[in-house]
Design a protein around this motif. Sequence first.
Motif, PDB file in Angstrom:
ATOM      1  N   SER A   1       0.368  -1.187   0.089  1.00 55.34           N
ATOM      2  CA  SER A   1      -0.231   0.080   0.095  1.00 55.34           C
ATOM      3  C   SER A   1       1.021   1.832  -0.265  1.00 55.34           C
ATOM      4  N   ASN A   2       1.955   1.236   0.220  1.00 55.85           N
ATOM      5  CA  ASN A   2       3.134   1.752   0.763  1.00 55.85           C
ATOM      6  C   ASN A   2       4.260   1.858  -0.098  1.00 55.85           C
ATOM      7  N   PRO A   3       4.102   2.765  -1.547  1.00 56.59           N
ATOM      8  CA  PRO A   3       5.664   1.484  -2.175  1.00 56.59           C
ATOM      9  C   PRO A   3       6.845   2.674  -0.985  1.00 56.59           C
ATOM     10  N   SER A   4       8.093   2.071  -0.623  1.00 54.34           N
ATOM     11  CA  SER A   4       8.819   2.503   0.486  1.00 54.34           C
ATOM     12  C   SER A   4      10.204   2.850  -0.460  1.00 54.34           C
ATOM     13  N   ASN A   5      11.837   2.659   0.452  1.00 50.97           N
ATOM     14  CA  ASN A   5      12.434   2.495  -0.196  1.00 50.97           C
ATOM     15  C   ASN A   5      13.227   1.009   0.465  1.00 50.97           C
ATOM     16  N   LEU A   6      12.312  -0.167   1.029  1.00 47.47           N
ATOM     17  CA  LEU A   6      12.533  -1.249   1.524  1.00 47.47           C
ATOM     18  C   LEU A   6      13.788  -1.958   0.421  1.00 47.47           C
ATOM     19  N   THR A   7      15.218  -1.982   0.597  1.00 47.65           N
ATOM     20  CA  THR A   7      15.828  -2.926   0.149  1.00 47.65           C
ATOM     21  C   THR A   7      16.458  -3.730   0.226  1.00 47.65           C
ATOM     22  N   GLU A   8      15.642  -4.350   1.184  1.00 45.78           N
ATOM     23  CA  GLU A   8      15.789  -5.799   2.184  1.00 45.78           C
ATOM     24  C   GLU A   8      14.734  -6.298   3.182  1.00 45.78           C
ATOM     25  N   LEU A   9      14.390  -7.447   3.178  1.00 47.10           N
ATOM     26  CA  LEU A   9      13.356  -7.718   4.190  1.00 47.10           C
ATOM     27  C   LEU A   9      14.092  -9.073   4.268  1.00 47.10           C
ATOM     28  N   ASP A  10      14.677  -9.453   5.800  1.00 48.37           N
ATOM     29  CA  ASP A  10      14.285 -11.221   6.527  1.00 48.37           C
ATOM     30  C   ASP A  10      13.559 -11.588   7.123  1.00 48.37           C
ATOM     31  N   LEU A  11      12.901 -12.369   6.864  1.00 46.13           N
ATOM     32  CA  LEU A  11      11.601 -13.346   7.578  1.00 46.13           C
ATOM     33  C   LEU A  11      12.426 -14.909   7.787  1.00 46.13           C
TER      34      LEU A  11
END
Length: 163
Positions: A49-59
């Motif tokens: 819903s909010n295009p962000s600057n997220l470059t890395e996601l660790d789950l």
Amino acid sequence: MNYNNLQDSGVKLLCTGLKDINCKLEILSLKNNCITEGGCHVLAAALNSNPSNLTELDLSENKLGDSGVTEISSLLRNSQTIQILRLSDCSICEEGYKALSSALRSNPSHLIELDLTGNDPGESGVKQLSDLLQDPDCQLNTLRFLGPAADEGCKYVTGIVGK
């Protein structure tokens, strides 16, 4: 925010901030927080819903399962920024691999590192990854899906026989 036992309810609270238009988060690491499919659904919805600057996601080290990874795959279909995705030890099986591969084929240009160590791809999951890597648009530089010993074995064999 690794190892904080956030659970799905904590992820829901976190997502309130992620939806904020002023959110400039680049790295989100939620390793070992007891997150399940429900938390993935809320997280993917917030990030979509909010295009962000997220470059890395660790789950990594959460019990996402195939359903949770399917939710995260929807995020990959829409993301223009995620370059690194870590999903090691997340109880992902063949259906999850299929969802990930499909998402990456539909939006192949940004993800450069994918860690799926400690999951069970099964024969069809390995085939999905193999087909993905054959795609000329695929930009993955690093793909981890075996345990460390098997990974070392593959590197050794590759060094001897080539690609």
